[in-house]
Design an enzyme around this catalytic site. Structure first.
Site: not given
Ligand code: CTP
Length: 152
Positions: A45, A47
């Protein structure tokens, strides 16, 4: 009848946005199961994860809202997972809004609002900035020392 909720994610550098999402998901049913992206799937992905899969899994399983965790290895596995887990609800943050609507024929698909102003990406940026600041400080100290030594 017992209600099973399934969600997916990377959950790297576990933070309050994750907790709030998991809490809301668990409140929708009786069992919350997380499809946790493996390290190789994250690589695919694009990441770059900080915390390895086994540790991210341990953290999730220690969270009171999570009942079970399975591996997410591909984009295509969701339908099979939802059938195997006897899922009633598939729910995920609204950064994915509309992306999984095709699963509506077997589960209720929901997109929940994200918690504002926090994300793993943002945490990584803050850590990078702190690191860069430390490097700048170290360079300043080294330059100062060289100056002092030159005056001896
Ligand atoms: N999520 C959320 N609120 C946030 C961050 C994440 O509700 N502030 C939710 C995402 O929408 C997803 C889940 O947590 O359903 C896991 O998200 P993930 O992608 O692992 O976390 P992120 O913090 O969004 O990571 P990245 O910045 O790498 O996308």
């Amino acid at each position: 009848m017992s209600v099973t909720v399934v969600t997916y994610g990377t959950f790297d550098l576990f933070h309050v946005g994750h907790i709030r999402l998991l809490k809301r998901l668990r409140a929708m049913g009786d069992r919350l199961v997380v499809g946790l992206s493996t390290d190789s799937f994250n690589e695919l992905k694009g990441k770059n994860v900080v915390i390895p899969f086994a540790d991210r899994k341990e953290i999730l399983l220690s969270c009171r809202y999570v009942d079970d965790v399975f591996e997410e290895n591909t984009w295509e596995q969701k339908r099979d997972d939802l059938i195997r887990e006897k899922a009633d609800i598939f729910a995920i943050g609204d950064d994915w809004a509309g992306k999984f609507d095709e699963l509506e024929d077997i589960v209720k698909v929901l997109y929940l609002p994200r918690t504002k102003d926090i994300s793993t990406t943002e945490l990584k940026t803050v850590m990078r900035e702190i690191n860069e600041e430390k490097v700048r400080e170290a360079k300043n100290v080294a330059t100062h020392l060289v100056d002092l030594l030159g005056k001896l």
